[in-house]
Enzyme design. Sequence first.
Site, short mmCIF file in Angstrom:
data_model
loop_
_atom_site.label_atom_id
_atom_site.label_comp_id
_atom_site.label_asym_id
_atom_site.label_seq_id
_atom_site.Cartn_x
_atom_site.Cartn_y
_atom_site.Cartn_z
N CYS A 290 7.80 -8.63 21.65
CA CYS A 290 6.71 -7.73 22.02
C CYS A 290 5.64 -8.57 22.70
O CYS A 290 5.64 -9.79 22.63
CB CYS A 290 6.13 -7.05 20.78
SG CYS A 290 7.33 -6.14 19.79
N ARG B 255 8.23 -8.00 28.12
CA ARG B 255 8.60 -8.39 26.77
C ARG B 255 8.98 -7.19 25.90
O ARG B 255 9.48 -7.37 24.79
CB ARG B 255 7.43 -9.14 26.11
CG ARG B 255 7.04 -10.42 26.82
CD ARG B 255 5.80 -11.02 26.19
NE ARG B 255 6.08 -11.54 24.87
CZ ARG B 255 6.38 -12.80 24.60
NH1 ARG B 255 6.44 -13.68 25.57
NH2 ARG B 255 6.61 -13.19 23.36
N TRP C 99 8.68 -3.83 21.78
CA TRP C 99 10.15 -3.74 21.76
C TRP C 99 10.51 -3.48 20.32
O TRP C 99 10.27 -4.31 19.43
CB TRP C 99 10.78 -5.04 22.27
CG TRP C 99 12.25 -4.97 22.46
CD1 TRP C 99 12.93 -4.46 23.53
CD2 TRP C 99 13.26 -5.44 21.56
NE1 TRP C 99 14.29 -4.59 23.35
CE2 TRP C 99 14.52 -5.18 22.15
CE3 TRP C 99 13.23 -6.05 20.31
CZ2 TRP C 99 15.73 -5.52 21.54
CZ3 TRP C 99 14.43 -6.38 19.69
CH2 TRP C 99 15.66 -6.12 20.31
N ASN D 198 3.81 -9.61 17.17
CA ASN D 198 5.09 -9.92 17.82
C ASN D 198 5.94 -10.69 16.83
O ASN D 198 5.51 -11.73 16.33
CB ASN D 198 4.87 -10.75 19.08
CG ASN D 198 6.17 -11.26 19.67
OD1 ASN D 198 7.20 -10.60 19.59
ND2 ASN D 198 6.14 -12.45 20.23
N GLY D 199 7.12 -10.18 16.50
CA GLY D 199 7.99 -10.89 15.57
C GLY D 199 8.54 -9.96 14.50
O GLY D 199 8.53 -8.74 14.65
N GLU E 289 29.17 -13.89 33.03
CA GLU E 289 27.83 -13.53 33.49
C GLU E 289 27.84 -12.24 34.29
O GLU E 289 26.95 -11.39 34.17
CB GLU E 289 27.25 -14.68 34.32
CG GLU E 289 25.96 -14.37 35.07
CD GLU E 289 24.77 -14.04 34.19
OE1 GLU E 289 23.71 -13.71 34.75
OE2 GLU E 289 24.89 -14.10 32.94
N LYS F 92 25.71 -8.93 33.38
CA LYS F 92 24.74 -8.31 34.29
C LYS F 92 25.03 -6.82 34.45
O LYS F 92 24.12 -5.99 34.46
CB LYS F 92 24.80 -8.98 35.66
CG LYS F 92 24.07 -10.28 35.75
CD LYS F 92 22.56 -10.06 35.70
CE LYS F 92 21.86 -11.35 35.30
NZ LYS F 92 22.02 -11.69 33.89
N GLU G 143 24.02 -4.98 31.33
CA GLU G 143 22.58 -4.96 31.11
C GLU G 143 21.87 -3.87 31.89
O GLU G 143 20.99 -3.19 31.35
CB GLU G 143 21.98 -6.32 31.50
CG GLU G 143 22.20 -7.43 30.50
CD GLU G 143 21.57 -8.73 30.97
OE1 GLU G 143 20.92 -9.39 30.14
OE2 GLU G 143 21.72 -9.08 32.16
N HIS H 177 47.31 -12.10 27.81
CA HIS H 177 47.17 -12.17 26.36
C HIS H 177 46.36 -11.00 25.81
O HIS H 177 45.65 -11.15 24.81
CB HIS H 177 46.55 -13.51 25.95
CG HIS H 177 47.41 -14.68 26.30
ND1 HIS H 177 48.43 -15.12 25.51
CD2 HIS H 177 47.40 -15.48 27.41
CE1 HIS H 177 49.02 -16.15 26.09
NE2 HIS H 177 48.41 -16.39 27.24
N LYS I 179 12.70 -9.33 27.69
CA LYS I 179 12.89 -10.56 28.47
C LYS I 179 12.98 -11.78 27.57
O LYS I 179 13.83 -12.65 27.77
CB LYS I 179 11.72 -10.72 29.44
CG LYS I 179 11.87 -11.92 30.38
CD LYS I 179 13.01 -11.72 31.34
CE LYS I 179 13.12 -12.85 32.35
NZ LYS I 179 14.34 -12.74 33.16
#
Length: 608
Positions: free
Chosen positions: A2, A27, A74, A98-99, A480, A484, A487, A503, A603
């Site tokens: 946050c 954030r 968040w 925040n936390g 990656e 992406k 996300e 496999h 983020k």
Amino acid sequence: MCGIVGILGREPVAGQLVDALKRLEYRGYDSAGIATVENGHLERRRAEGKLKNLQERLNREPLSGLAGIGHTRWATHGKPTENNAHPHATERLAVVHNGIIENFRELREELEKEGATFGTETDTEVVAHLVTEEMKKGRSPVDAVRAALPRLRGAFALAFIFAGEDDMMIGARKGSPLAIGHGSGEMYLGSDAIALAPFTDAISYLDEGDWAVMSRDGVQIFDVAGNAVKRPVIKTSSSAFLLDKGNHRHFMAKEIHEQPEVVAHTLSHYIDMAKESVVLPGELPFEWNKIERVSISACGTAYYAGLVAKYWFERYARLPVEIDVASEFRYREAPLRKGDLALFVSQSGETADTLASLRYAKEQGLHVLSVVNVQTSTIARESDVIMPTLAGPEIGVASTKAFTCQLSVLACLAIAAGRARGAISDAEERKLVRALIEVPRHMNETLTLEGDIEALARDLGKSSDVLYLGRGTSYPLALEGALKLKEISYIHAEGYAAGELKHGPIALIDETMPVIVTAPYDSVFEKTVSNMQEVAARGGRIILLTDSKGAAEATMPGVTIITLPDMPSSVTPLVYALPVQLLAYYTAVALGTDIDQPRNLAKSVTVE
């Protein structure tokens, strides 16, 4: 996770708080709110959803206080509703956080027995009531916070304002970053310097366990033991960054297009262009020849950068590398050899799991080297040596330019290690460095393919599942690429080493399954072509990212080819990252998702 901000101003602060929160919205953006001291009492305005909703409410119900705190959330504990939005308040105080408070349940039960009434599902409300109970016992705001902080378990950054206290704010940090801004007759508090950039360039960073009592005349800082301490005031250049989209629709698009410039900037920090050699800034606290093993830890996209680095360190420096997701490394009690090297990669420099892993490695006697984008971050400050990535602020939640700058630094490190260990010659170093110097040009050429990639992405957006394949350093790019796409487009995607196709994943292949293959013409290209033929034989649709030689060899039906510039295989991860990013970006554009602020993400992940 946050974003928090606080201002002790000389004029009404509501507008400034919102301005600062705009810079912190990366954030978290599930809800937002501010609180101010108005004629001795506390007033709050909160809103569910993005910051614009809070702004609209403030337009209807303005606040005039000269002292205030703000928050963009968040969600961790409790749904993202207005009721659960910060600031949380009692009749005595308001707090933003925040936390995560890990022991909030037991504290809540204790406080309810003492008569406290809770109105939210959040862990933060416990902090408000805990400090309030201490004040009810006759303690001052400062002494009440002093008594409450040791009882909180977890990671947090906190900011308090108090009814009847127009010239006081208290901030505290444990595991989450917090910066203090110094003004003329004004003081500021924020999750990072970017939030405070419009107001001041004089910043102090609280150390782990610090708490601070602020007035307009200055600040008193105390360490975890309660001792008065001083933290240096440094000048920051954050105010120089213009955080706008320029001519682009989204920050992510802008940051993709910034990569040739920021990668060139980063490489110039580590390379002597004239001598075509790597020159690391500063002295290293270890000798490469005495390192027997490198342990790399990171999270998310930074982990994939570390995975590419594993190939480079082992190939060019002949150094064994272990790599872990930081959230696993911190708990598996890995046996480590004192004197070896632990390498950590983080864009924010505040990632909680990576920071915990760093501290574990230091306890085991390893040298700690970190690749970070924020040189004043906690990870940077706690490392023996840092190698900065010069990407500048990255606002889009999905990492792009930070990733390629991380790769740039890691490539230079691997080359430096190889040269120091005698694993590569002077001539081989010059060849590898020459390839790096050409990367920004190859990136610019690759960006000219944007129109072709956009056309492919419109079709990709009709899929419900996508498979990414690669071998060697292209395998981390497959991981990656899948990340992406997940996300920002919310399409299910998986990345696999191409050799693993038989496999299990091959069972998924049919005519509805797009398969994106990253395969420059290198030593394993023919092996990858065999995997592509297996996909084509089952009707799978293939998008191949390759070079001119690879395009000439991939003659099977059903393959759409994006032909990238020819380049040495040592640098393909840096350049091939761009079409992977653009495919995800334009797929998300076609689907109309929130690209810069995708759902459920933040983020900087500063809690577990």
